[in-house]
Design an enzyme around this catalytic site. Structure first.
Site, PDB file in Angstrom:
ATOM      1  N   ASP A 289      11.760   2.306   4.205  1.00  0.00           N
ATOM      2  CA  ASP A 289      10.646   1.610   3.566  1.00  0.00           C
ATOM      3  C   ASP A 289       9.774   2.628   2.832  1.00  0.00           C
ATOM      4  O   ASP A 289       9.364   3.629   3.423  1.00  0.00           O
ATOM      5  CB  ASP A 289       9.832   0.910   4.655  1.00  0.00           C
ATOM      6  CG  ASP A 289       9.056  -0.290   4.157  1.00  0.00           C
ATOM      7  OD1 ASP A 289       8.545  -0.224   3.029  1.00  0.00           O
ATOM      8  OD2 ASP A 289       8.969  -1.276   4.890  1.00  0.00           O
ATOM      9  N   ASP A 290       9.503   2.390   1.552  1.00  0.00           N
ATOM     10  CA  ASP A 290       8.600   3.252   0.775  1.00  0.00           C
ATOM     11  C   ASP A 290       9.110   4.685   0.624  1.00  0.00           C
ATOM     12  O   ASP A 290       8.300   5.607   0.461  1.00  0.00           O
ATOM     13  CB  ASP A 290       7.200   3.285   1.399  1.00  0.00           C
ATOM     14  CG  ASP A 290       6.469   1.952   1.314  1.00  0.00           C
ATOM     15  OD1 ASP A 290       7.048   0.986   0.801  1.00  0.00           O
ATOM     16  OD2 ASP A 290       5.311   1.885   1.773  1.00  0.00           O
TER      17      ASP A 290
ATOM     18  N   LYS B 291      12.538  -3.914  11.005  1.00  0.00           N
ATOM     19  CA  LYS B 291      11.631  -4.772  10.235  1.00  0.00           C
ATOM     20  C   LYS B 291      12.348  -5.996   9.680  1.00  0.00           C
ATOM     21  O   LYS B 291      13.448  -5.894   9.147  1.00  0.00           O
ATOM     22  CB  LYS B 291      11.009  -3.954   9.099  1.00  0.00           C
ATOM     23  CG  LYS B 291      10.152  -4.738   8.124  1.00  0.00           C
ATOM     24  CD  LYS B 291       9.489  -3.815   7.117  1.00  0.00           C
ATOM     25  CE  LYS B 291       8.800  -4.578   6.000  1.00  0.00           C
ATOM     26  NZ  LYS B 291       8.032  -3.711   5.103  1.00  0.00           N
TER      27      LYS B 291
ATOM     28  N   ARG C 111      14.541  -7.095   0.221  1.00  0.00           N
ATOM     29  CA  ARG C 111      15.325  -7.484   1.392  1.00  0.00           C
ATOM     30  C   ARG C 111      15.986  -8.847   1.184  1.00  0.00           C
ATOM     31  O   ARG C 111      17.116  -9.079   1.633  1.00  0.00           O
ATOM     32  CB  ARG C 111      14.415  -7.474   2.622  1.00  0.00           C
ATOM     33  CG  ARG C 111      14.006  -6.075   3.014  1.00  0.00           C
ATOM     34  CD  ARG C 111      12.684  -6.024   3.792  1.00  0.00           C
ATOM     35  NE  ARG C 111      12.084  -4.715   3.642  1.00  0.00           N
ATOM     36  CZ  ARG C 111      12.274  -3.699   4.485  1.00  0.00           C
ATOM     37  NH1 ARG C 111      13.012  -3.874   5.566  1.00  0.00           N
ATOM     38  NH2 ARG C 111      11.720  -2.524   4.260  1.00  0.00           N
TER      39      ARG C 111
ATOM     40  N   HIS D 230      10.217  -9.261   8.012  1.00  0.00           N
ATOM     41  CA  HIS D 230       9.323  -9.572   6.898  1.00  0.00           C
ATOM     42  C   HIS D 230       9.967 -10.500   5.870  1.00  0.00           C
ATOM     43  O   HIS D 230       9.776 -10.357   4.661  1.00  0.00           O
ATOM     44  CB  HIS D 230       8.839  -8.287   6.220  1.00  0.00           C
ATOM     45  CG  HIS D 230       7.503  -8.461   5.544  1.00  0.00           C
ATOM     46  ND1 HIS D 230       7.089  -7.685   4.479  1.00  0.00           N
ATOM     47  CD2 HIS D 230       6.472  -9.318   5.790  1.00  0.00           C
ATOM     48  CE1 HIS D 230       5.882  -8.055   4.103  1.00  0.00           C
ATOM     49  NE2 HIS D 230       5.483  -9.052   4.881  1.00  0.00           N
TER      50      HIS D 230
ATOM     51  N   LYS E 212       5.755   2.184  -6.279  1.00  0.00           N
ATOM     52  CA  LYS E 212       5.970   0.864  -5.670  1.00  0.00           C
ATOM     53  C   LYS E 212       4.992  -0.143  -6.279  1.00  0.00           C
ATOM     54  O   LYS E 212       3.848   0.205  -6.557  1.00  0.00           O
ATOM     55  CB  LYS E 212       5.728   0.986  -4.161  1.00  0.00           C
ATOM     56  CG  LYS E 212       5.651  -0.299  -3.377  1.00  0.00           C
ATOM     57  CD  LYS E 212       5.277   0.005  -1.940  1.00  0.00           C
ATOM     58  CE  LYS E 212       5.104  -1.235  -1.105  1.00  0.00           C
ATOM     59  NZ  LYS E 212       4.750  -0.930   0.294  1.00  0.00           N
TER      60      LYS E 212
ATOM     61  N   CYS F 215       8.913  -4.839  -0.830  1.00  0.00           N
ATOM     62  CA  CYS F 215       9.826  -4.918   0.314  1.00  0.00           C
ATOM     63  C   CYS F 215      10.456  -6.284   0.526  1.00  0.00           C
ATOM     64  O   CYS F 215      11.678  -6.407   0.572  1.00  0.00           O
ATOM     65  CB  CYS F 215       9.131  -4.448   1.585  1.00  0.00           C
ATOM     66  SG  CYS F 215       7.834  -5.528   2.158  1.00  0.00           S
TER      67      CYS F 215
ATOM     68  N   ASP G  81      13.778   0.447   0.007  1.00  0.00           N
ATOM     69  CA  ASP G  81      13.498  -0.882  -0.546  1.00  0.00           C
ATOM     70  C   ASP G  81      12.651  -0.846  -1.811  1.00  0.00           C
ATOM     71  O   ASP G  81      12.574  -1.826  -2.536  1.00  0.00           O
ATOM     72  CB  ASP G  81      12.836  -1.773   0.506  1.00  0.00           C
ATOM     73  CG  ASP G  81      11.482  -1.251   0.982  1.00  0.00           C
ATOM     74  OD1 ASP G  81      11.093  -0.131   0.603  1.00  0.00           O
ATOM     75  OD2 ASP G  81      10.821  -1.968   1.759  1.00  0.00           O
ATOM     76  N   ASN G  82      11.984   0.275  -2.071  1.00  0.00           N
ATOM     77  CA  ASN G  82      11.178   0.424  -3.297  1.00  0.00           C
ATOM     78  C   ASN G  82      10.761   1.881  -3.393  1.00  0.00           C
ATOM     79  O   ASN G  82      11.074   2.692  -2.509  1.00  0.00           O
ATOM     80  CB  ASN G  82       9.956  -0.498  -3.302  1.00  0.00           C
ATOM     81  CG  ASN G  82       9.174  -0.545  -2.009  1.00  0.00           C
ATOM     82  OD1 ASN G  82       9.099  -1.584  -1.354  1.00  0.00           O
ATOM     83  ND2 ASN G  82       8.588   0.577  -1.596  1.00  0.00           N
TER      84      ASN G  82
ATOM     85  N   HIS H 118       7.052   3.506   5.756  1.00  0.00           N
ATOM     86  CA  HIS H 118       5.852   2.731   5.483  1.00  0.00           C
ATOM     87  C   HIS H 118       4.721   3.250   6.371  1.00  0.00           C
ATOM     88  O   HIS H 118       4.954   3.749   7.465  1.00  0.00           O
ATOM     89  CB  HIS H 118       6.137   1.262   5.803  1.00  0.00           C
ATOM     90  CG  HIS H 118       5.127   0.294   5.274  1.00  0.00           C
ATOM     91  ND1 HIS H 118       3.855   0.205   5.788  1.00  0.00           N
ATOM     92  CD2 HIS H 118       5.213  -0.640   4.291  1.00  0.00           C
ATOM     93  CE1 HIS H 118       3.200  -0.740   5.145  1.00  0.00           C
ATOM     94  NE2 HIS H 118       3.989  -1.266   4.221  1.00  0.00           N
TER      95      HIS H 118
END
Length: 756
Positions: free
Chosen positions: A44-45, A140, A86, A142, A402, A82, A341-342, A235
């Site tokens: 993530d991130d 995660k 996903r 989300h 992002k 995110c 994811d980004n 993240h």
């Protein structure tokens, strides 16, 4: 001869009047022969350059080893956020078509943003399970509206209802790495250990992943498995074990300008980017390192150290999983993906943040004060995120971040490892997008994407398989067109050219200035050719509108997140009522479903207090960074309001007598945002106090009764269970004015948009 049984089963034997006149038949469950196991690891991130094998000096030896024995994609793209990424990954469809243009916390009132994947887009887990795979998700999620993420459900958008046999992780955008809000399958659970005992959620979810796989291959080794492992890393909050934090002390003291140049040169030397690539200029708002004050440099360097420690620690967990797969003989035929994811996050702002919730409350970080807590960064007493300068370094050599549709938001690392089928490691430079991964995995598994699944007609899969590119570095791109849209920012790629615009909120979409880049010769989007080729720009912009219409992007919506929060009816959440009655014990309640603590409120607790040993938490919300707790300590009723380590403590003068009591906590908000606090027992006042500032958004960690998921102060250690009997807890909120609702919605929205 077939026979239709009343149960609906198609029977291929013979049914006569007796067994002697009949022929039995047993349906054979699907067990794909030779199909690979599939492991998809999502970070993530993590920006384009954050992995060592993509240029950084952060230690990621296990990820680097996978890259060295596999393939590194250098033109892999995501959605810039995110939840949409996903949703694309698990369906093979574009984000707006699967109703996920933003994060799952929101419902804009239009079909492109409902916060959940529709049944018309069966997930990769659903399709692989139907094909005979065991399916596991850890980490995660989300991908469900947060209004559904309580013990009351509905559960229809939770992992087990979207194709996974098992789930262990957290449902929301982020979680405290030391005190996570965990779900096992369909139930809220406690962390299995405390941080003082060495607990960290990244280690836990890998342990759980290994356990699920171990059970599967021990009992039915013939069945392949699909593991979707989505780390909380990297993240915010950036939290890592102390040894990892100490390892990076001083490693970034040279500053982001020097480090970004170092990573840029490493990228060229590694072959990640062409040698003629230009380094994009600093993003607006990123100051030269030399212009920062001493305190700003110390603070920023320490925040980057925490990020690096977090990534390094995550890499070690990936290494543990890989070695386990190797040890049980399953690694060679495992199609293993590592991706982000980004791009790196802009949500730490220009200075970075020690306590992220300060920003949600419109309270800028006081860097000169924050440096007095440098040693808290990366530990349980911080909720940190990096500043813009380090985020752009993480996106080297690209611009923006992002949430943006420029390269820094959408161009991300992708590593593919599959020893049984990929014999020649190297780079893959073809344009591809996250929607291409699902059809790739389905092809490798020998599975089909049906026209109808579970009785629901399916929309077409928009992605195309990357299998040709896996085997041929010179294979053409799987598709010739891909659109982008995020928060009004837009982009379109076609045949090596990209048109992109960064939208100004509130401005006319027709007046957005489109830039034009030839990515084949301009990796970093540094040379804008729009003025030179206006006809090409017009052609691409027209194409964007065509793709937007085709994939459900419209209507374009640049309303602020607060407007989206106010627009969406959220049954069961705080906006729907002003009185909440709980009957403990109650499962942990996520923050989105907690009653508002932003205005005057009264909490009434009906309990039966024990004669001896009555200390424990009655109500606990938040953690050591921000939150509040009502508890009994040394026999006395105590209330602590923690506003970023500034505590307001109200303590009764005498011990609580054994027996039944009606306790009240009264919080009265004043016009200046302060609040008067009073404790009452059985109609008698016990103590009073004054909170200097009542927070609008309290914490991303939710609430418990009779226990505490995470300590709000140093008075106690979690879970601090109350030994008496809680009969009822009643929250009553004062009516809100229109301005109150707007203020709370704005803060909630900022929190949700940053927790992506």
């Amino acid at each position: 001869m077939g026979h239709e049984h009343p149960s609906g089963e198609r029977f291929e034997g013979k049914i006569g009047r007796t067994v002697a006149e009949s022929t039995p038949w047993w349906p054979t469950p699907p067990l794909p022969q030779g199909s690979p196991d599939v492991v998809v690891v999502v970070l993530d991130d993590a920006g384009f350059s954050h992995f060592g094998c993509y240029g950084s000096t952060i230690d990621t030896p296990n990820i680097d080893r996978l890259a060295g024995n596999g393939l590194r994609f250098t033109s892999f793209h995501t959605t810039a956020l995110c939840s949409p990424t996903r949703a694309c990954l698990l369906t093979g469809r574009n984000p707006h078509a699967v109703q996920m243009r933003g994060i799952s916390n929101m419902d804009s009132g239009f079909p492109n943003m409902r916060g959940a994947i529709p049944p018309s887009a069966a997930t990769l887990a659903e399709l692989l399970r139907a094909h005979g795979y065991a399916t596991f998700a850890t980490g995660k999620w989300h991908l469900a509206p947060m209004s559904e993420c309580t013990a009351a459900g509905p559960y229809k958008n939770w992992p087990l209802q979207r194709g996974f046999d098992r789930f262990y992780g957290f449902l929301q955008a982020e979680t405290d790495q030391f005190h996570p809000e965990l779900t096992r399958d369909n139930s809220m659970i406690d962390p299995p250990a405390r941080p003082e005992d060495g607990y960290h959620v990244s280690e836990d979810i890998v342990d759980q992943s290994i356990g699920m796989i171990r059970d599967q291959v021990s009992l039915v080794p013939e069945r392949p498995f699909f593991l979707y492992l989505a780390f909380g890393a990297t993240h915010s909050p950036h939290q890592a074990p102390r040894a990892y934090l100490e390892k990076y002390r001083g490693r970034f003291d040279a500053g982001w300008d020097v480090v970004r140049e170092q990573w840029f040169e490493r990228q060229k030397a590694l072959g990640v980017i062409p040698r003629e690539t230009q380094l994009a200029p600093r993003n607006p708002g990123v100051r030269p390192w030399s212009e920062l004050s001493d305190d700003e440099r110390r603070f920023a360097a320490r925040l980057q150290e925490a990020y690096a420690a977090f990534l390094d620690h995550t890499d070690a967990q990936i290494g543990r999983l890989v070695e386990f797969l190797r040890g049980i003989g399953r690694l060679d035929n495992t199609f293993l993906v590592v991706m982000s994811d980004n791009g790196a996050s802009q949500e730490g702002g220009p200075t970075g943040v020690l306590d992220e919730m300060r920003w949600f409350n419109g309270m800028p970080e006081d860097v000169d004060a924050a440096v007095r807590r440098l040693d808290d960064i990366g530990g349980p007493n911080s909720h940190s995120n990096i500043p813009w300068g380090w985020a752009q370094a993480g996106n080297t050599p690209l611009k923006w971040y992002k949430q943006n549709t420029h390269g820094g938001g959408v161009r991300d690392p992708l590593i593919v490892h599959h020893p049984a089928r990929l014999k020649a490691p190297g780079f893959r430079r073809q344009f591809c997008h996250v929607i291409d991964l699902a059809p790739t995995i389905l092809e490798l598994a020998g599975a089909q994407a049906p026209d109808v699944f579970a009785g629901v007609p399916q929309m077409p899969i928009h992605g195309k398989s990357l299998v040709p590119a896996l085997h041929d570095a010179h294979a053409p791109p799987a598709r010739d067109t891909q659109y982008f849209e995020m928060l009004g920012h837009r982009g379109i790629w076609r045949g090596g050219w990209k048109a992109v615009t960064r939208h100004r909120q509130g401005g006319s979409f027709d007046e957005d200035r489109w830039e034009l880049y030839h990515l084949e010769t301009d990796f970093s989007e540094s040379t804008d050719l729009a003025a030179r080729e206006p006809d090409r720009v017009k052609e691409l912009v027209d194409l964007w509108w065509h793709e937007a219409e085709r994939h459900g992007v419209l209507p374009l919506d640049d309303r602020g997140a607060a407007m989206l929060f106010r627009a969406a009816p959220r049954p069961g959440l705080p906006t729907s009522r002003a009185r909440f009655v709980y009957y403990p014990p109650v499962s942990h309640i996520v923050s989105d479903a907690c009653p508002s603590a932003a205005r005057s409120f009264t909490i009434t607790v009906l309990l039966d207090h024990p004669a001896e040993g009555g200390d424990g938490a009655l109500i606990a919300r938040g953690n050591s960074n921000s939150g509040f707790a009502l508890y009994v300590k040394d026999g006395r009723l105590t209330f602590d309001y923690n506003a970023f380590h500034e505590h307001t403590r109200v303590v009764a003068a005498r011990a609580l007598e054994p027996g039944r009591h009606r306790l009240e906590l009264r919080v009265a908000r004043a016009a200046d945002k302060s609040a008067a606090v009073a404790l009452w027992a059985d109609g008698t006042p016990l103590a009073t106090g004054q909170i200097p500032r009542l927070l609008v958004i309290l914490s991303s960690t939710g609430m418990d009764f009779g226990r505490s998921l995470a300590p709000v102060n140093a008075d106690y250690a979690a879970p601090f269970e109350y030994p008496g009997r809680l009969e009822r807890v009643i929250f009553e909120l004062e009516g809100r004015s229109q301005s109150d609702r707007a203020r709370e919605a704005e803060a909630e929205a900022r929190a949700a948009m940053t927790r992506q």
